[in-house]
Structure formats: structure tokens, C-alpha cells
Design a protein around this motif. Structure first.
Motif, short mmCIF file in Angstrom:
data_model
loop_
_atom_site.label_atom_id
_atom_site.label_comp_id
_atom_site.label_asym_id
_atom_site.label_seq_id
_atom_site.Cartn_x
_atom_site.Cartn_y
_atom_site.Cartn_z
N ASP A 82 67.07 39.94 12.20
CA ASP A 82 66.62 39.51 10.88
C ASP A 82 66.69 37.98 10.80
O ASP A 82 67.46 37.36 11.53
CB ASP A 82 67.51 40.14 9.80
N TYR A 83 65.89 37.39 9.92
CA TYR A 83 65.72 35.92 9.90
C TYR A 83 65.78 35.38 8.48
O TYR A 83 65.02 35.81 7.61
CB TYR A 83 64.37 35.54 10.51
N TRP A 84 66.63 34.38 8.27
CA TRP A 84 66.69 33.73 6.96
C TRP A 84 65.41 32.95 6.67
O TRP A 84 64.86 32.30 7.57
CB TRP A 84 67.84 32.72 6.89
N LEU A 85 65.00 33.00 5.40
CA LEU A 85 63.98 32.11 4.86
C LEU A 85 64.68 31.31 3.76
O LEU A 85 65.78 31.67 3.33
CB LEU A 85 62.82 32.91 4.25
N GLY A 86 64.02 30.27 3.25
CA GLY A 86 64.71 29.36 2.34
C GLY A 86 64.63 29.66 0.86
O GLY A 86 64.23 28.78 0.09
N ALA A 87 65.01 30.86 0.43
CA ALA A 87 65.01 31.16 -1.01
C ALA A 87 66.24 31.96 -1.41
O ALA A 87 66.78 32.71 -0.59
CB ALA A 87 63.75 31.91 -1.42
N LEU A 143 72.51 35.88 10.22
CA LEU A 143 71.18 36.21 10.70
C LEU A 143 70.63 35.05 11.53
O LEU A 143 71.11 33.93 11.44
CB LEU A 143 70.20 36.43 9.53
N ASN A 144 69.59 35.34 12.30
CA ASN A 144 68.81 34.26 12.89
C ASN A 144 68.08 33.57 11.73
O ASN A 144 68.17 34.04 10.59
CB ASN A 144 67.83 34.82 13.92
#
Ligand code: CA
Ligand code: CA
Length: 151
Positions: A82-87, A143-144
Motif C-alpha cells: 500500500d502507498y501513502w498519498l498526501g491527504a 506503508l510505502n
């Protein structure tokens, strides 16, 4: 090589590439942005700091084209799950904002998300289990992550 020296060299290369309107070393280009996919995991806060250190920010997905592109990239290049996004919706529960308080004009939530599971899911990421559609995760999960830099 010492970490400080390596960091200095990376930042120098990054500045040189930026000056020519190209993506920094390790970043790949799409449209007017450069992206970088982590090979290690971190909490949301750590990931955010890491991107800032590379003069970028956690990725902001603002169109279905960008969304399709990044989902393809994490499938192809991604080493993680899973991958972080910026929100986050840390300020007001249920009100999702990109970093810098930018409104979310495009969304691609997977399943019944954002479900604020157990009342403590406040950070946005791509979830492999949901075909890399969006999920609200607990911010301390590791997370990645994807960094983005505007050209
Ligand atoms: Ca929430
Ligand atoms: Ca969730």
C-alpha cells in the motif's frame, strides 16, 4: 559512502536536473510532474517529511488520468503493498484535504471507503487489496509512499 555525502550529491544532482526542467535522479516524469516511489515503509508523518527532504510532497492525484498512471506505475515498479498519498481528514473528520489545504476535486475510493474504521482512519493511501483504489488508513501504519514534484 557516508549518508551526508550521498545526500549532498543527490540534492546536487536534483538541483541540476531541476534547473534543466527535468526530473531529479530517481524520479520519473508524467505530464508536469515528477514522481518517486519508495522502496521502504514509513508512517504518514515520516513519509511526508521524507518527500519534503527531497524537495517534493506526497503525491496529489487530481485527475483520473494521473490516477490511472500512478496505479499502473505501482503495479509495474512498486515493491510494496500500500502507498501513502498526501491527504488527510485530520482537521475535520470526513473532510479530506490534500496537503496545503487543497480541496479534493477528484476521488477514487475503493469499496466502502473512506469508512473511518474504528474511528481512527485519517490518512489517504492506495490499497493493493482494492486494486490500488483509495483507502483511509490509520496514520501511524507503515506503508510505502509516492512523492511528487511539480516541474
Ligand atoms: Ca477519518
Ligand atoms: Ca478504510
Amino acid at each position: 559512502m557516508r549518508l551526508e555525502v550521498l545526500s549532498f550529491l543527490l540534492l546536487t544532482f536534483a538541483s541540476l536536473a531541476q534547473a534543466r526542467g527535468r526530473c531529479p535522479l530517481g524520479f520519473f516524469r508524467h505530464g508536469k510532474s515528477c514522481y518517486w516511489i519508495s522502496t521502504t515503509v514509513a508512517s504518514f508523518a515520516e513519509a511526508k517529511t521524507y518527500c519534503q527532504y527531497m524537495q517534493s510532497h506526497l503525491a496529489r492525484i487530481t485527475s483520473r488520468y494521473e490516477d490511472a498512471f500512478l496505479r499502473g506505475q505501482v503495479r509495474r515498479r512498486g515493491k510494496g503493498t500500500d502507498y501513502w498519498l498526501g491527504a488527510t481528514d485530520l482537521n475535520v473528520e470526513g473532510v479530506w484535504l490534500w496537503e496545503g489545504n487543497k480541496a479534493m476535486t477528484y476521488t477514487n475510493w475503493g469499496g466502502d471507503n473512506p469508512n473511518n474504521y474504528k474511528g481512527v482512519e485519517n490518512c489517504l493511501g492506495l490499497r493493493k487489496e482494492n486494486n490500488y483504489q483509495w483507502n483511509d488508513f490509520q496514520c501511524h501504519h507503515r506503508l510505502n509512499f509516492i512523492c511528487e514534484k511539480n516541474l
